[in-house]
Motif scaffolding. Structure first.
Motif, PDB file in Angstrom:
ATOM      1  N   ALA A 150       0.828  -1.208   0.000  1.00  0.00           N
ATOM      2  CA  ALA A 150       0.000   0.000   0.000  1.00  0.00           C
ATOM      3  C   ALA A 150       0.864   1.262   0.000  1.00  0.00           C
ATOM      4  CB  ALA A 150      -0.938  -0.005   1.198  1.00  0.00           C
ATOM      5  N   LEU A 151       1.958   1.235   0.752  1.00  0.00           N
ATOM      6  CA  LEU A 151       2.862   2.384   0.766  1.00  0.00           C
ATOM      7  C   LEU A 151       3.509   2.585  -0.604  1.00  0.00           C
ATOM      8  CD1 LEU A 151       4.585   1.865   4.232  1.00  0.00           C
ATOM      9  CD2 LEU A 151       2.895   3.606   3.644  1.00  0.00           C
ATOM     10  N   GLY A 152       3.843   1.484  -1.260  1.00  0.00           N
ATOM     11  CA  GLY A 152       4.389   1.580  -2.614  1.00  0.00           C
ATOM     12  C   GLY A 152       3.398   2.182  -3.589  1.00  0.00           C
ATOM     13  N   GLU A 153       2.135   1.843  -3.438  1.00  0.00           N
ATOM     14  CA  GLU A 153       1.095   2.417  -4.294  1.00  0.00           C
ATOM     15  C   GLU A 153       0.914   3.914  -4.007  1.00  0.00           C
ATOM     16  OE1 GLU A 153      -1.552   0.817  -6.845  1.00  0.00           O
ATOM     17  OE2 GLU A 153       0.621   0.636  -7.005  1.00  0.00           O
ATOM     18  N   MET A 222       9.321   1.996   7.493  1.00  0.00           N
ATOM     19  CA  MET A 222       8.575   1.395   6.385  1.00  0.00           C
ATOM     20  C   MET A 222       8.240   2.437   5.318  1.00  0.00           C
ATOM     21  SD  MET A 222       6.039  -1.082   8.604  1.00  0.00           S
ATOM     22  CE  MET A 222       5.168  -1.799   7.192  1.00  0.00           C
ATOM     23  N   ILE A 223       7.927   3.647   5.746  1.00  0.00           N
ATOM     24  CA  ILE A 223       7.629   4.724   4.799  1.00  0.00           C
ATOM     25  C   ILE A 223       8.877   5.073   4.001  1.00  0.00           C
ATOM     26  CG2 ILE A 223       6.880   7.133   4.607  1.00  0.00           C
ATOM     27  CD1 ILE A 223       5.225   6.646   7.188  1.00  0.00           C
ATOM     28  N   VAL A 231      11.002  11.970   5.876  1.00  0.00           N
ATOM     29  CA  VAL A 231       9.980  11.252   6.646  1.00  0.00           C
ATOM     30  C   VAL A 231      10.051  11.672   8.114  1.00  0.00           C
ATOM     31  CG1 VAL A 231       9.242   8.970   7.459  1.00  0.00           C
ATOM     32  CG2 VAL A 231       9.985   9.282   5.082  1.00  0.00           C
ATOM     33  N   GLY A 232       8.905  11.872   8.707  1.00  0.00           N
ATOM     34  CA  GLY A 232       8.859  12.229  10.118  1.00  0.00           C
ATOM     35  C   GLY A 232       7.499  11.894  10.704  1.00  0.00           C
ATOM     36  N   LEU A 243       0.846  11.274  13.591  1.00  0.00           N
ATOM     37  CA  LEU A 243       0.764  11.703  12.191  1.00  0.00           C
ATOM     38  C   LEU A 243       2.109  11.457  11.546  1.00  0.00           C
ATOM     39  CD1 LEU A 243      -0.695  13.076   9.824  1.00  0.00           C
ATOM     40  CD2 LEU A 243       0.125  15.266  10.734  1.00  0.00           C
ATOM     41  N   HIS A 244       2.140  10.557  10.565  1.00  0.00           N
ATOM     42  CA  HIS A 244       3.357  10.252   9.811  1.00  0.00           C
ATOM     43  C   HIS A 244       3.326  11.007   8.480  1.00  0.00           C
ATOM     44  CE1 HIS A 244       5.067   6.886  12.192  1.00  0.00           C
ATOM     45  NE2 HIS A 244       3.821   6.820  12.646  1.00  0.00           N
ATOM     46  N   THR A 245       4.474  11.566   8.104  1.00  0.00           N
ATOM     47  CA  THR A 245       4.533  12.360   6.885  1.00  0.00           C
ATOM     48  C   THR A 245       5.771  12.020   6.072  1.00  0.00           C
ATOM     49  OG1 THR A 245       5.693  14.153   8.046  1.00  0.00           O
ATOM     50  CG2 THR A 245       3.285  14.282   7.946  1.00  0.00           C
TER      51      THR A 245
END
Length: 249
Positions: A150-153, A222-223, A231-232, A243-245
């Protein structure tokens, strides 16, 4: 993550159908479900997420949002309204019951021309490469069977310079609060859910799914592994949610 449905291991391929059944049951009570899970704070966290996204207030460039697993349209509605109703939002959810609730709400709010609802799987998004300026997912990614896929998408469908934002329940990092939260989650939430809706099983699964989800540092990694940069994450309410960004640069 192993293939699991809450704390129960299931055969590969079964999780999605089981998750779908949970959300068919709670679609009409989605806000109530999140109120029970968060003590009502999910509304504050979602507003903070949209503030951090800061959607543009001019739609001249055709700025587009993809909100995944957001069937009821609560994030998309917040983003469109925050933009002054100038941006376009596409809501993608695998569950038709949730989408039905979202379509009804968008129509009543007069936003049907700006928010589009489509059925789709987060692991195989039905959109071309580089077609969105931002990707959001709130309290949905832990229900996806294959999170790396899903992250790849998410990375694939974002334009260069596009932003990824994921709001999810996470690991409490405040001493004593973690124990109090665990006690409330496992003892109170399923019981309250059963009392209010007549069925406590969906709430039992949702509580267990939170405990199975990677903690803040692991999910951030993973992100990064999906290709995102800068990434943070930021904790809300002591880590009850985070909240991941990330950026596609």
């Amino acid at each position: 993550m192993p293939t699991s449905f809450g704390f129960t291991r299931v055969d590969e391929g079964r999780k999605q159908a089981l998750v779908d059944d949970v959300f068919h049951k709670v679609a009409e009570r989605y806000d109530l479900m999140n109120d029970l899970m968060s003590g009502g704070f999910h509304r504050v966290w979602k507003d903070a997420m949209v503030s951090y996204l800061a959607p543009p207030k001019s739609g001249a460039r055709g700025w587009r949002l993809l909100d995944v697993a957001g069937g009821t349209g609560d994030i998309a509605t917040r983003v469109v309204r925050r933009s002054g109703e100038t941006v376009e939002a596409v809501v993608c959810d695998i569950n038709e019951s949730m989408l039905g609730v979202g379509r009804d709400r968008a129509e009543k709010a007069g936003l049907s021309n700006l928010i589009t609802f489509s059925q789709g799987n987060a692991e195989e998004l039905p959109y071309p490469d580089r077609s969105f300026d931002a990707y959001t997912i709130a309290f949905g990614i832990r229900n996806v069977p294959d999170i790396p896929k899903a992250l790849g998408e998410a990375y694939r469908v974002l334009k260069r310079g596009g932003r990824f934002l994921c709001l999810e329940f996470s690991e409490v990092e405040v001493p004593l609060l973690d124990k109090a939260y665990d006690a409330f989650s496992f003892k109170a939430i399923p019981a309250i859910g059963k009392m209010v809706t007549g069925d406590g099983d969906p709430y039992q699964y949702l509580v267990e799914s939170i405990r199975n989800f990677p903690n803040q540092e692991r999910f951030a990694e993973m992100i990064r592994e999906a290709g995102f940069e800068r990434v943070g994450y930021r904790n809300y309410s002591g880590g009850i949610a985070a909240l991941h960004t990330g950026w596609k640069l």
